[in-house]
Write an enzyme that holds these catalytic residues in place. Sequence first.
Site, PDB file in Angstrom:
ATOM      1  CD  GLU A  45      28.766   9.051  12.872  1.00 58.78           C
ATOM      2  OE1 GLU A  45      28.337   9.337  14.011  1.00 58.78           O
ATOM      3  OE2 GLU A  45      29.479   9.820  12.212  1.00 58.78           O
ATOM      4  CG  HIS A  87      32.755  12.692  15.432  1.00 58.04           C
ATOM      5  ND1 HIS A  87      31.433  12.335  15.469  1.00 58.04           N
ATOM      6  CD2 HIS A  87      33.247  12.135  14.312  1.00 58.04           C
ATOM      7  CE1 HIS A  87      31.155  11.592  14.431  1.00 58.04           C
ATOM      8  NE2 HIS A  87      32.239  11.447  13.709  1.00 58.04           N
TER       9      HIS A  87
END
Length: 95
Positions: A45, A87
Site C-alpha cells: 500500500e 489494484h
Amino acid sequence: VSSHYFLYEDGRVLNLVDESMRAWHAGESHWRGVDGINDVSIGIEIVNRGHEFGYHDFSEAQITALIPLCQGIMERHGILPQNVIAHSDVAPERK
C-alpha cells in the site's frame, strides 16, 4: 484490511504482515483466471489521498523506496516483471 508493506510519503517502509502469510489487501479480486488474489500475492500500500480526495503523484521518496522493495520481493519469490500488477488490474471496478 491489511497489506504486507505500507509506504509513507517520506519513503519509510513499514512491514505489516510477513510475506509468508496472507494479507487482505486486494479485496475481492480476479486476475488471469485466479479469484482471490490475496491468496497468491504480496501487497504494498502506497500512501496517497486517492482519486476521490485530490489524487497526487507518488512522492520521489516513495518511488525511491518502492523500487528496491519490489526488486527484493521479486527475487525472493521468483516473480517475473509481467506478474507485478496494480489494484486496478485485479479489481478494476473499485480501483
